[in-house]
Design an enzyme around this catalytic site. Structure first.
Site, short mmCIF file in Angstrom:
data_model
loop_
_atom_site.label_atom_id
_atom_site.label_comp_id
_atom_site.label_asym_id
_atom_site.label_seq_id
_atom_site.Cartn_x
_atom_site.Cartn_y
_atom_site.Cartn_z
N GLU A 58 0.79 -1.22 0.08
CA GLU A 58 0.02 0.04 -0.02
C GLU A 58 0.71 1.17 0.13
OE1 GLU A 58 -3.81 -0.11 2.45
OE2 GLU A 58 -2.71 -1.93 3.16
N SER A 102 -6.83 -1.65 1.24
CA SER A 102 -6.96 -1.22 0.10
C SER A 102 -7.49 -2.21 -1.14
CB SER A 102 -5.62 -0.19 -0.43
OG SER A 102 -5.48 0.64 0.37
N TYR A 149 -9.25 4.77 -5.68
CA TYR A 149 -8.15 5.82 -5.93
C TYR A 149 -7.98 6.38 -7.06
CZ TYR A 149 -7.16 3.62 -1.07
OH TYR A 149 -7.20 2.92 0.08
N ARG A 151 -11.96 3.05 10.91
CA ARG A 151 -12.97 3.00 10.21
C ARG A 151 -13.32 1.56 10.01
NH1 ARG A 151 -10.96 3.47 5.39
NH2 ARG A 151 -11.61 1.55 4.49
N ASP A 158 -15.77 -1.21 7.90
CA ASP A 158 -16.19 -1.59 6.54
C ASP A 158 -17.40 -2.62 6.95
OD1 ASP A 158 -14.69 0.29 5.38
OD2 ASP A 158 -13.29 -1.24 4.75
N GLU A 188 -14.19 -5.54 8.28
CA GLU A 188 -12.97 -5.37 8.83
C GLU A 188 -13.17 -3.89 9.51
OE1 GLU A 188 -9.96 -3.90 5.83
OE2 GLU A 188 -11.43 -5.19 4.52
N ASN A 230 -10.36 -0.86 9.91
CA ASN A 230 -9.05 -0.15 9.60
C ASN A 230 -8.68 0.88 10.76
OD1 ASN A 230 -8.95 -0.79 6.52
ND2 ASN A 230 -11.13 -0.17 7.15
N GLY A 288 -7.05 5.57 5.47
CA GLY A 288 -6.60 6.50 4.27
C GLY A 288 -6.80 8.06 4.39
#
Length: 325
Positions: free
Chosen positions: A29, A161, A231, A269, A271, A285, A287, A291
């Site tokens: 990443e 990612s 992205y 964060r 998901d 998951e 994070n 990002g």
């Protein structure tokens, strides 16, 4: 600034000292981390922080002490930055850092271990199988859809990612999905695919004081929120307020439980998927170093409650600490 801003933004910039923004690194990443780190560095500098770029791939971490840094903003993603190893090194050096500590970072980076903990506490997460490279014979791979149904989501559990992930729609796609994921990990996670909207929920803070940000529904082209749609394009839509208020509040409380269970702090964060058949949420998951690019979701959620990007970076930096503190 909005009156409903959920955190205190009254921060003494001078007290933050000399700051290293850690980004780049050696993980898969790295390109995302470079985008995140450059954004954070520019934001912190714009509000008067004595911030400097620091790429652990280019200089040893001991240089943080040698160069007199007082704290570190971690904008590294993936292995070596988000998995507890960097956090452990910073603990040893005595340099306070942003985000979760050693244990929470290590557990959250392992999607399989995260799911095991959540499932053990009764938190909803899709059915799954975790299989090692040695177990993944062609015969075994062919049986996985019989156990989980199709499609099957195939993941390397220590990457982020969407790197190495495939949603295999049929038996014929399974072997290719496995081979792709094995390029990144020696143990793979096979997950039941939940049919419905993809959601994300940012969290700021720690323990009882942690607060969940507004939910974002992600509407990616062809329903595929992959690396490119995260992205490299501007076609993905990020929608606030798409759910009934009561359901959103229920999901936010679920995310806070998941966050606290892992011992996360600072920010994170989650998901999720929302099964459209019965509107039941499923955790995917957590994070712990999300990002911070122009496409990233935590800054979008913060903006929705009146926190702009530089304010968010400054607040996160102000929360930097060590586990032993």
């Amino acid at each position: 600034m909005s009156a409903n801003t959920p955190i205190n933004l009254d921060i003494d910039v001078a007290a933050l000292g000399r700051v290293a923004v850690l980004f780049g690194g050696r993980s898969a990443e790295r390109p995302v981390s470079l985008m995140s780190g450059n954004g954070v560095l520019a934001a912190l500098t714009s509000v008067g922080v004595d911030a400097h770029a620091f790429d652990p791939a280019e200089q040893p971490l001991q240089a943080l002490k040698d160069q007199g840094f007082d704290r570190a903003f971690i904008a590294l993603h993936g292995r070596g930055g988000e998995d507890g190893t960097l956090q452990g090194a910073l603990e040893w050096l005595g340099v306070p850092y942003t985000g979760s500590g050693v244990t929470a970072s290590g557990v959250a980076m392992d999607k399989t271990m995260t799911k095991r903990l959540w499932a053990n506490e009764g938190l909803p997460t899709p059915q799954y199988l975790a299989l090692s490279r040695a177990e993944l014979t062609r015969e075994r791979v062919r049986t996985i859809p019989d156990e989980l149904g199709l499609p099957v989501v195939v993941k390397p559990p220590h990457e982020g990612s969407s790197i190495g992930i495939t949603k295999a729609a049929g038996y014929s796609e399974m072997q290719g999905a496995v081979e792709l994921a094995l390029g990144f990990d020696d143990e793979l996670l096979f997950e039941q695919c939940i049919d419905g909207p993809e959601l994300t929920c940012a969290v700021l803070g720690e323990g009882a004081a942690a607060v969940a940000m507004p939910l974002i529904e992600i509407r990616a082209e062809a329903g595929n929120y992959d690396f490119a749609n995260k992205y490299e394009t501007d076609t993905t839509q990020y929608v606030f307020g798409s759910l009934p208020a009561a359901l959103e509040a229920e999901i936010q409380q679920l995310v806070l439980k998941a966050y606290r269970l892992l011992g996360c702090r600072g920010w994170g964060r989650a998901d999720l998927m929302l099964r459209k058949a019965d509107m039941k949420p499923f955790l995917l998951e957590m994070n712990t170093s999300p990002g911070m690019t122009s496409h990233s979701l935590v800054p979008k959620a913060a903006q929705a409650v009146g926190i702009d990007y530089p304010q968010l970076c400054l607040w996160l930096l102000s929360q930097a600490r060590l586990d032993r503190q």
